[in-house]
Design an enzyme around this catalytic site. Structure first.
Site, short mmCIF file in Angstrom:
data_model
loop_
_atom_site.label_atom_id
_atom_site.label_comp_id
_atom_site.label_asym_id
_atom_site.label_seq_id
_atom_site.Cartn_x
_atom_site.Cartn_y
_atom_site.Cartn_z
N CYS A 116 0.81 -1.23 0.00
CA CYS A 116 0.00 0.00 0.00
C CYS A 116 0.84 1.27 0.00
CB CYS A 116 -0.97 0.01 1.18
SG CYS A 116 -2.18 -1.30 1.12
N HIS A 253 -3.06 7.69 2.83
CA HIS A 253 -3.49 6.39 2.32
C HIS A 253 -4.88 6.10 2.88
CE1 HIS A 253 -3.73 2.31 1.18
NE2 HIS A 253 -3.51 1.80 2.37
N ASN A 283 -9.96 0.50 0.20
CA ASN A 283 -8.50 0.57 0.19
C ASN A 283 -8.00 0.07 -1.17
OD1 ASN A 283 -5.75 0.20 0.47
ND2 ASN A 283 -5.87 -0.85 2.45
N1 COA Z 1 -18.33 -8.02 9.34
C1 COA Z 1 -18.78 -8.35 10.56
N2 COA Z 1 -17.97 -8.78 11.55
C2 COA Z 1 -16.66 -8.86 11.28
C3 COA Z 1 -16.13 -8.55 10.02
C4 COA Z 1 -17.03 -8.11 9.03
N3 COA Z 1 -16.62 -7.77 7.79
N4 COA Z 1 -14.80 -8.73 10.04
C5 COA Z 1 -14.49 -9.16 11.29
N5 COA Z 1 -15.62 -9.25 12.03
C6 COA Z 1 -15.76 -9.66 13.41
C7 COA Z 1 -14.61 -10.50 13.90
O1 COA Z 1 -14.82 -11.86 13.54
C8 COA Z 1 -14.68 -10.27 15.38
O2 COA Z 1 -15.70 -11.09 15.91
P1 COA Z 1 -15.52 -11.80 17.35
O3 COA Z 1 -15.37 -10.65 18.32
O4 COA Z 1 -16.77 -12.56 17.49
O5 COA Z 1 -14.29 -12.63 17.21
C9 COA Z 1 -15.15 -8.83 15.51
O6 COA Z 1 -15.72 -8.51 14.23
C10 COA Z 1 -14.04 -7.84 15.84
O7 COA Z 1 -12.94 -8.13 14.99
P2 COA Z 1 -11.63 -7.27 15.02
O8 COA Z 1 -10.71 -7.78 13.96
O9 COA Z 1 -11.12 -7.17 16.43
O10 COA Z 1 -12.23 -5.85 14.63
P3 COA Z 1 -11.51 -4.47 14.50
O11 COA Z 1 -12.23 -3.47 15.30
O12 COA Z 1 -10.02 -4.57 14.69
O13 COA Z 1 -11.76 -4.10 12.99
C11 COA Z 1 -10.55 -4.08 10.92
C12 COA Z 1 -11.23 -4.92 11.97
C13 COA Z 1 -9.93 -4.98 9.88
C14 COA Z 1 -11.60 -3.20 10.26
C15 COA Z 1 -9.48 -3.17 11.59
O14 COA Z 1 -8.68 -3.96 12.44
C16 COA Z 1 -8.62 -2.50 10.59
O15 COA Z 1 -9.07 -1.69 9.81
N6 COA Z 1 -7.30 -2.79 10.63
C17 COA Z 1 -6.37 -2.20 9.73
C18 COA Z 1 -6.44 -2.95 8.45
C19 COA Z 1 -5.75 -2.23 7.36
O16 COA Z 1 -5.89 -1.05 7.24
N7 COA Z 1 -5.05 -2.98 6.51
C20 COA Z 1 -4.43 -2.46 5.38
C21 COA Z 1 -3.25 -1.63 5.79
S1 COA Z 1 -2.60 -0.96 4.35
#
Ligand code: COA
Length: 326
Positions: A116, A253, A283
């Site tokens: 990215c 980004h 993204n």
């Molecule tokens: N829809 C519904 N529930 C979802 C889901 C979706 N699309 N994706 C994950 N979940 C669930 C998980 O299974 C988890 O459930 P559980 O508590 O029963 O285990 C819950 O939501 C929380 O998951 P978690 O991963 O802790 O959520 P989060 O608040 O960290 O949000 C992201 C997840 C991916 C949105 C967040 O971590 C994020 O944006 N991270 C950065 C990713 C990124 O930018 N990557 C590219 C970098 S260039």
């Protein structure tokens, strides 16, 4: 002593595939909801390349628009750099494919893979070529078809990404342009965000995760990204003797609205001085920063003479920034 030369952004362009996939569309085939995706990421929809539409196709459209905006003919280019982690084929590079499409035959062309952060890395390289006097006109592109490497049954990753491309034409300028670039990487965090399929490691289709897919520890990536971006924006301000709040526009980004808000806070910028496209584009990896820049330029928000801070974070981990007088 020869006079200082800057790399100035002479023109910008971008391209998004026609097809739009909304959060509600996604909820038809993975267990998710519009509310969850919007709350956690700020994303409402993303664009998806059509069957047969490749990264080079997106790059070509964005590049033609950037060349037109800059008033530069492709035959004048000295160098083409494409930031991408989704090249059309393993080789030749997407930059070489693009060079031929544009009719820029003869100039140097190569890809940069920094996930990215690919556009920021490519921009920094292009800027160095101009500053050193090696090149006068450089096309820098960020282009991706991330949709091709997603596991569409994995709700934790497939809701986040989209396809798109952006491009800038850099020209040598005696007055102003890119003021500084800052690049970093931490290869020790490889398994927090990666695609394990490769060439040298071999294709192992019998293994569970051997398909072409993005694997991510989202929460860990989130925390690391916020810290890394805080640090690189501080570094950029320090290197240029600037204070928080001196920036006219933050062009970040576009991975997650909450990450963007954290960086804006660090810079003491209100969100109306931050370009946000993540809601509509998702993204787009290396495509996201030049897409956001082009949108901001064409809408008239970003004006000549303003101070812009571009930043990105991605797999590797890689991260970086560019400060420029537009
Ligand atoms: N829809 C519904 N529930 C979802 C889901 C979706 N699309 N994706 C994950 N979940 C669930 C998980 O299974 C988890 O459930 P559980 O508590 O029963 O285990 C819950 O939501 C929380 O998951 P978690 O991963 O802790 O959520 P989060 O608040 O960290 O949000 C992201 C997840 C991916 C949105 C967040 O971590 C994020 O944006 N991270 C950065 C990713 C990124 O930018 N990557 C590219 C970098 S260039």
């Amino acid at each position: 002593m020869s006079a200082q030369v800057f790399a100035r952004i002479a023109g910008t362009g971008s391209y998004l595939p026609e097809k739009v996939l909304t959060n509600d569309d996604l909820a038809q085939f993975v267990e998710t909801s519009d509310e969850w995706i919007r709350d956690r990421t700020g994303i409402r929809q993303r664009h998806i390349a059509a069957d047969g539409e490749t990264t080079c196709d997106l790059a070509e459209q964005a590049s033609r628009r950037a060349l037109e905006a800059a008033g530069v003919d492709a035959s004048e280019l000295d160098l083409i750099i494409v930031g991408t982690t989704t090249p059309d084929i393993i080789f030749p590079s997407t930059a070489c494919l693009l060079q031929h499409r544009l009719g820029a035959n003869g100039c140097a062309a190569f890809d940069v893979n920094a996930a990215c952060s690919g556009f920021i890395y490519a921009l920094a390289v292009g800027e160095k070529f101009i500053r050193s006097g090696t090149a006068k006109k450089v096309l820098v592109v960020g282009a991706e078809t991330l949709s091709r490497m997603l596991d569409w049954s994995d709700r934790s990753t497939c809701v986040l990404f989209g396809d798109g491309a952006g491009a800038v034409v850099l020209t040598a300028d005696a007055e102003t342009g890119i003021l500084s670039t800052h690049l970093h990487a931490d290869g020790g965090k490889k398994e927090m965000l990666y695609n394990p399929v490769g060439v040298s490691v071999g294709f192992k289709p019998e293994e569970k995760n051997a398909g072409v897919r993005v694997l991510m520890a989202g929460n860990d990536v989130f925390k690391y990204a916020v810290k890394a971006l805080d640090s690189v924006v501080d570094e950029t301000l320090d290197a240029n003797g600037l204070q928080r709040g001196d920036i006219d526009w933050l062009i970040p980004h576009q991975a997650n609205l909450r990450i963007i808000q954290a960086t804006a806070k660090r810079l003491a910028l209100s969100m109306d001085r931050v370009i946000v496209t993540v809601d509509r584009h998702g993204n787009t990896s290396a495509g996201s920063v030049p897409l956001a820049l082009d949108e901001a330029v064409r809408s008239g928000r970003v004006q000549r003479g303003q101070l812009l801070l571009l930043e990105a974070f991605g797999g590797g981990f890689t991260w970086g920034s560019a400060l420029l007088r537009y």
